[in-house]
Design an enzyme around this catalytic site. Structure first.
Site, mmCIF file in Angstrom:
data_model
loop_
_atom_site.group_PDB
_atom_site.id
_atom_site.type_symbol
_atom_site.label_atom_id
_atom_site.label_comp_id
_atom_site.label_asym_id
_atom_site.label_seq_id
_atom_site.Cartn_x
_atom_site.Cartn_y
_atom_site.Cartn_z
ATOM 1 N N GLY A 125 8.499 9.684 9.271
ATOM 2 C CA GLY A 125 7.994 10.153 7.991
ATOM 3 C C GLY A 125 7.092 11.354 8.170
ATOM 4 O O GLY A 125 7.374 12.254 8.966
ATOM 5 N N HIS A 178 0.822 -1.211 0.000
ATOM 6 C CA HIS A 178 0.000 0.000 0.000
ATOM 7 C C HIS A 178 0.862 1.270 0.000
ATOM 8 O O HIS A 178 1.864 1.343 0.712
ATOM 9 C CB HIS A 178 -0.906 0.006 1.234
ATOM 10 N N GLY A 223 4.273 21.492 11.666
ATOM 11 C CA GLY A 223 5.477 20.734 11.939
ATOM 12 C C GLY A 223 6.657 21.211 11.119
ATOM 13 O O GLY A 223 6.544 22.113 10.288
ATOM 14 N N PRO A 224 7.806 20.586 11.321
ATOM 15 C CA PRO A 224 9.044 21.035 10.666
ATOM 16 C C PRO A 224 9.117 20.627 9.190
ATOM 17 O O PRO A 224 8.467 19.662 8.771
ATOM 18 C CB PRO A 224 10.127 20.314 11.467
ATOM 19 N N PHE A 251 13.213 16.464 7.342
ATOM 20 C CA PHE A 251 12.821 15.073 7.161
ATOM 21 C C PHE A 251 12.934 14.305 8.467
ATOM 22 O O PHE A 251 13.977 14.281 9.104
ATOM 23 C CB PHE A 251 13.719 14.437 6.092
#
Length: 611
Positions: free
Chosen positions: A171, A81, A162-163, A166
């Site tokens: 994720g 998926h 959020g930032p 990465f």
């Protein structure tokens, strides 16, 4: 009651310890009910369905996302998926007593908190999307986890919360408010996932590249892609070739009722810059997304489908089309499965659809309609379909009916004790329900007989109405006893002070009116049962005329009995205008019911004489 559904999808479907840890974190929030936990080993993904109030669902979603970020490491994740994070997607769906806007606000609140406290990039989608290109989940998730680090470097893909850095372990998460989504898989008797993909491309709203079929293969994917050329613009939907974009757009509108320019825009294409590009054609179903894959644990390929609007594109219509498309490709549909839950309405639409295809009456018990849908769609093919667990209406509102859930002997025994309730009101409602059941039976028996083919539609309508009356009257059996108990509770309230006396008087008045309202409804519905009985005596199967006649007899008993219960509660009401109105209604109902019973009885005996 405010009720919001939340369906977080976690990127772990194999390790039961990790799955249980996430579910434990969610279940630790009071007020939240977990309706379903659906792990998929091959997709390596678990779909959890929870419901509750806004605050409770908000906290539960956060705790689930937090735990997932602790136990799932996306660096070692793989599965069939598409996904981009430990919690891949977390939608909020309004179920009852809550608006789209409130769910949008909730998604922003949770997204902001997750972004700040857990340092996970959050993208808003569907109704919550802040940019048009982020409305579609597939667009947001494009590139998946593997392409996320590069994606975050581009300013146009900066997260909403959020930032922008990465987060290699967790994720990113997609969050938002959407309509009720049905996740549904159709099973094929092949291991070739390309065949599943070929059919999926036909179904999905986004459509596919048009191809010239290969004479050596039934799979359209094996054909050569058509491309736009100077003075040659293939339709894609049919074999027509137009000379320019304007004539192509006109052809689409006239021949296929499709807007070519809108479709091109939805695909991110410039209609004036098509030369050399592949010809695209729309799919068969609106608000449908679909992909094909192979599921190792089932040893077969599946078409995985998301219904974003099950009223617009119905499950049974898609299933029937897939059966046809599969047959064209030399394969068979073996059944289907639901991932998560489904609204009762969608199942009933499917059940009625297949009953009608069989030329059978839809005026049958709800459970029979559900069973027809389950069998016709093959929902038990790869896993057991339990209606009480998979249909959200049943899972959320588990009916507590202490009387109607008893056996016949238990109910009779309960009536025979020295408890004042259940009493005449519940028995009246039960009598009305039995009359409605008899009416339904006669309607179905008539519907099934070839001698009454011209009356099928009318018998079906009578059967449907009788079933509705039966279900409501059965509900009133328990509700009448509840109404009596409310009166008792109100009379037990303390009245030591003036304030307490006012509260008690108000509670008594309110409970007495409710104790009148319930039998009044019983009487009115039971009279409707008698009206159906008269139609069935006249137009139904004469071999069942005595059953139709008995429906009127117990209907009259129900009307009279319920009216007695209205009358006996009226002395407790101070509102004399209300009392006068109820007395007038009771007198009129009894008079009309007694007159109708005589008519039906006379007609019944005449039919019996002539049989």
């Amino acid at each position: 009651m405010q009720l919001i559904e939340c369906v977080p999808n976690f990127s772990e479907g194999k390790d039961r310890t990790k799955i249980d840890s996430i579910v434990e974190a969610i279940s630790g929030v009071r007020g939240v009910k977990i309706l379903d936990v659906d792990p998929g080993p091959d997709t390596n993904r678990t779909v959890v369905t929870i419901v509750g109030s806004s605050d409770d669902v908000s906290e539960a979603a956060f705790q689930g996302i937090k735990r997932a970020s602790e136990v799932i490491d996306m660096r070692s994740h793989s599965g069939a998926h598409p996904r981009m994070g430990a919690t891949d997607v977390c939608p909020f769906i309004p179920v009852n007593g809550v608006t789209i806007k409130e769910c949008v606000d909730l998604s922003k609140k949770v997204g902001h908190r997750v972004g700040d406290e857990l340092a996970i990039p959050i993208y808003l989608y569907e109704y919550s999307a802040q940019k048009p290109e982020r409305k579609n989940l597939a667009n947001v998730r494009k590139g998946e986890y593997e392409g996320l680090a590069d994606k975050l470097k581009h300013p146009e893909w900066a997260p909403d919360y959020g930032p922008s850095e990465f987060n290699a372990r967790a994720g990113a998460t997609v969050m938002g408010c959407r309509e009720f989504l049905i996740a549904y898989n159709i099973n094929l008797n092949t291991r070739d996932h390309r065949l599943a993909t070929d059919i999926a491309l036909e179904l999905r709203e986004a459509g596919r590249a048009a191809r010239e079929p290969s004479p050596a293969s039934k799979n359209i994917l094996d054909g050569s892609i058509l491309r736009y050329k100077d003075d040659a613009y293939p339709c894609g939907i049919c074999s027509e070739i137009c000379s320019d974009v304007d004539s192509l757009a006109e052809h689409w509108q006239v021949a296929h009722d499709e807007n070519f320019l809108e479709y091109m825009n939805s695909q991110g294409r410039n209609p004036n810059d098509l030369i050399g590009k592949s010809v695209k054609r729309p799919g068969m179903f609106k608000d449908v997304k679909a992909i094909g894959w192979y599921v190792d644990s089932y040893h077969r390929a599946q078409i995985s489908i998301n219904f974003n609007n099950y009223r617009r594109s119905k499950i049974h219509d898609v299933f029937d089309v897939v059966c046809r498309l599969a047959d064209q490709r030399g394969i068979r549909v073996t059944g289907s499965e639901l991932v998560g839950l489904i609204p009762l309405e969608a199942i009933l639409m499917a059940g009625r659809h297949y009953l009608e295809k069989q030329n059978r009456s839809t005026g049958v018990p709800e459970a029979d309609i559900v069973e027809c849908a389950v069998q016709s769609l093959g929902l038990n093919d790869v896993s057991e379909f339990i209606p009480e667990e998979k249909i959200i209406d049943y899972a959320v509102n588990k009916k507590k009916r202490p009387l109607m859930d008893q056996s016949g002997n238990e109910f009779i025994k309960e009536l025979s004790t020295n408890n004042p309730a259940p009493g005449g009101g519940s028995v009246s409602a039960f009598a009305g329900a039995m009359g409605a059941s008899l009416a339904s039976m006669v309607a179905v028996l008539t519907h099934e007989k070839k001698e009454f083919l011209t009356r099928k539609e009318e018998m079906n309508d009578i059967g449907v109405e009788a079933q509705q009356l039966k279900d409501r009257l059965a509900f009133l059996v328990d509700e009448d006893t509840k109404a009596f108990n409310r009166v008792m509770e109100a009379n037990r309230l303390s009245d030591g002070t003036d304030e307490e006396r006012k509260i008690k008087e108000s509670a008594i008045e309110e409970s007495n009116k409710y104790a009148i309202q319930i039998p009044m409804e019983t009487a009115e519905l039971s009279f409707q049962v008698m009206e159906l009985s008269e139609k069935l005596v006249e137009w139904g199967n004469p071999n069942s005329v005595s059953d139709a006649g008995v429906a009127a007899e117990v209907g009259l008993a129900a009307v009279r009995g319920a009216c007695m219960n209205v009358k006996i509660n009226l002395p407790g009401i101070d509102d004399q205008d209300y009392v006068s109105d109820m007395n007038a209604k009771v007198s009129s109902l009894i008079k009309n019911a007694e007159s109708l019973q005589k008519t039906v009885f006379k007609k019944t005996m005449q039919v019996i004489k002539n049989v």
